[in-house]
Design a protein around this motif. Structure first.
Motif, PDB file in Angstrom:
ATOM      1  N   SER A 198       0.838  -1.193   0.000  1.00  0.00           N
ATOM      2  CA  SER A 198       0.000   0.000   0.000  1.00  0.00           C
ATOM      3  C   SER A 198       0.879   1.250   0.000  1.00  0.00           C
ATOM      4  CB  SER A 198      -0.909   0.016   1.233  1.00  0.00           C
ATOM      5  OG  SER A 198      -0.135   0.241   2.403  1.00  0.00           O
ATOM      6  N   GLU A 199       0.311   2.361  -0.439  1.00  0.00           N
ATOM      7  CA  GLU A 199       1.044   3.626  -0.404  1.00  0.00           C
ATOM      8  C   GLU A 199       1.385   4.001   1.037  1.00  0.00           C
ATOM      9  OE1 GLU A 199      -0.582   6.782  -2.808  1.00  0.00           O
ATOM     10  OE2 GLU A 199      -1.041   5.376  -4.431  1.00  0.00           O
ATOM     11  N   LYS A 200       0.495   3.662   1.961  1.00  0.00           N
ATOM     12  CA  LYS A 200       0.745   3.930   3.382  1.00  0.00           C
ATOM     13  C   LYS A 200       1.979   3.151   3.857  1.00  0.00           C
ATOM     14  CE  LYS A 200      -1.368   5.873   6.966  1.00  0.00           C
ATOM     15  NZ  LYS A 200      -1.546   7.302   7.058  1.00  0.00           N
ATOM     16  N   ALA A 201       2.130   1.916   3.397  1.00  0.00           N
ATOM     17  CA  ALA A 201       3.297   1.108   3.769  1.00  0.00           C
ATOM     18  C   ALA A 201       4.578   1.725   3.203  1.00  0.00           C
ATOM     19  CB  ALA A 201       3.138  -0.327   3.274  1.00  0.00           C
ATOM     20  N   ILE A 202       4.504   2.248   1.994  1.00  0.00           N
ATOM     21  CA  ILE A 202       5.670   2.896   1.386  1.00  0.00           C
ATOM     22  C   ILE A 202       6.055   4.122   2.205  1.00  0.00           C
ATOM     23  CG2 ILE A 202       6.557   4.060  -0.670  1.00  0.00           C
ATOM     24  CD1 ILE A 202       6.095   0.953  -0.911  1.00  0.00           C
ATOM     25  N   GLN A 203       5.070   4.915   2.596  1.00  0.00           N
ATOM     26  CA  GLN A 203       5.337   6.098   3.423  1.00  0.00           C
ATOM     27  C   GLN A 203       5.966   5.694   4.759  1.00  0.00           C
ATOM     28  OE1 GLN A 203       1.416   7.801   3.393  1.00  0.00           O
ATOM     29  NE2 GLN A 203       1.834   9.025   1.566  1.00  0.00           N
ATOM     30  N   TYR A 204       5.476   4.612   5.343  1.00  0.00           N
ATOM     31  CA  TYR A 204       6.036   4.108   6.599  1.00  0.00           C
ATOM     32  C   TYR A 204       7.524   3.772   6.417  1.00  0.00           C
ATOM     33  CZ  TYR A 204       7.433   0.743  10.113  1.00  0.00           C
ATOM     34  OH  TYR A 204       8.138   0.070  11.080  1.00  0.00           O
ATOM     35  N   HIS A 205       7.846   3.041   5.353  1.00  0.00           N
ATOM     36  CA  HIS A 205       9.239   2.641   5.118  1.00  0.00           C
ATOM     37  C   HIS A 205      10.126   3.852   4.841  1.00  0.00           C
ATOM     38  CE1 HIS A 205       8.857  -1.669   5.404  1.00  0.00           C
ATOM     39  NE2 HIS A 205       7.759  -1.607   4.678  1.00  0.00           N
ATOM     40  N   LEU A 206       9.608   4.847   4.146  1.00  0.00           N
ATOM     41  CA  LEU A 206      10.382   6.066   3.902  1.00  0.00           C
ATOM     42  C   LEU A 206      10.651   6.805   5.205  1.00  0.00           C
ATOM     43  CD1 LEU A 206       8.769   7.431   0.624  1.00  0.00           C
ATOM     44  CD2 LEU A 206      11.098   6.557   0.920  1.00  0.00           C
ATOM     45  N   THR A 207       9.628   6.936   6.039  1.00  0.00           N
ATOM     46  CA  THR A 207       9.779   7.614   7.328  1.00  0.00           C
ATOM     47  C   THR A 207      10.793   6.886   8.200  1.00  0.00           C
ATOM     48  OG1 THR A 207       7.522   8.453   7.219  1.00  0.00           O
ATOM     49  CG2 THR A 207       8.553   8.395   9.396  1.00  0.00           C
ATOM     50  N   LEU A 208      10.679   5.573   8.280  1.00  0.00           N
ATOM     51  CA  LEU A 208      11.608   4.763   9.066  1.00  0.00           C
ATOM     52  C   LEU A 208      13.042   4.942   8.554  1.00  0.00           C
ATOM     53  CD1 LEU A 208      11.963   2.460  11.217  1.00  0.00           C
ATOM     54  CD2 LEU A 208      11.803   0.879   9.284  1.00  0.00           C
ATOM     55  N   SER A 209      13.207   4.906   7.247  1.00  0.00           N
ATOM     56  CA  SER A 209      14.538   5.046   6.651  1.00  0.00           C
ATOM     57  C   SER A 209      15.151   6.393   6.984  1.00  0.00           C
ATOM     58  CB  SER A 209      14.456   4.887   5.129  1.00  0.00           C
ATOM     59  OG  SER A 209      14.002   3.605   4.792  1.00  0.00           O
ATOM     60  N   VAL A 210      14.383   7.457   6.817  1.00  0.00           N
ATOM     61  CA  VAL A 210      14.897   8.805   7.074  1.00  0.00           C
ATOM     62  C   VAL A 210      15.279   8.957   8.542  1.00  0.00           C
ATOM     63  CG1 VAL A 210      14.288  11.255   7.117  1.00  0.00           C
ATOM     64  CG2 VAL A 210      13.750   9.873   5.108  1.00  0.00           C
ATOM     65  N   LYS A 211      14.436   8.462   9.444  1.00  0.00           N
ATOM     66  CA  LYS A 211      14.746   8.562  10.876  1.00  0.00           C
ATOM     67  C   LYS A 211      16.047   7.838  11.207  1.00  0.00           C
ATOM     68  CE  LYS A 211      10.121   9.141  12.791  1.00  0.00           C
ATOM     69  NZ  LYS A 211       9.058   8.521  13.601  1.00  0.00           N
ATOM     70  N   LYS A 212      16.192   6.610  10.699  1.00  0.00           N
ATOM     71  CA  LYS A 212      17.400   5.835  10.997  1.00  0.00           C
ATOM     72  C   LYS A 212      18.634   6.456  10.357  1.00  0.00           C
ATOM     73  CE  LYS A 212      15.485   1.391  12.149  1.00  0.00           C
ATOM     74  NZ  LYS A 212      15.965   0.046  12.355  1.00  0.00           N
TER      75      LYS A 212
END
Length: 76
Positions: A42-56
């Motif tokens: 889902s697009e929501k899952a993609i946004q989640y992975h992007l947010t997680l990546s940027v934070k890390k």
């Protein structure tokens, strides 16, 4: 190391799916809908992975980013 080397090292710490999403979006310029379709997420899952990546990556690159102004000041 230059910034791209530091990012590559930081990306090795990411979960595989987050790493793929980040690379497609930020480095290859894919849109969120394109990535969602390609990875069957889902697009929501993609946004989640992007947010997680940027934070890390922010945590990983913190020392590099903090040292950059000092380094640039030394070049003057």
């Amino acid at each position: 190391h230059d910034l791209m080397d530091a990012i590559e090292v930081g990306m090795k710490t990411l979960p595989e799916k987050s790493k793929n999403v980040f690379r497609l979006h930020r480095m290859e310029g894919w849109s969120i809908p394109e990535i969602a379709n390609r990875l069957n997420l889902s697009e929501k899952a993609i946004q989640y992975h992007l947010t997680l990546s940027v934070k890390k990556l922010k945590v990983h690159l913190r020392n590099y980013i903090l040292a950059l102004p000092i380094f640039l000041d030394c070049l003057r």
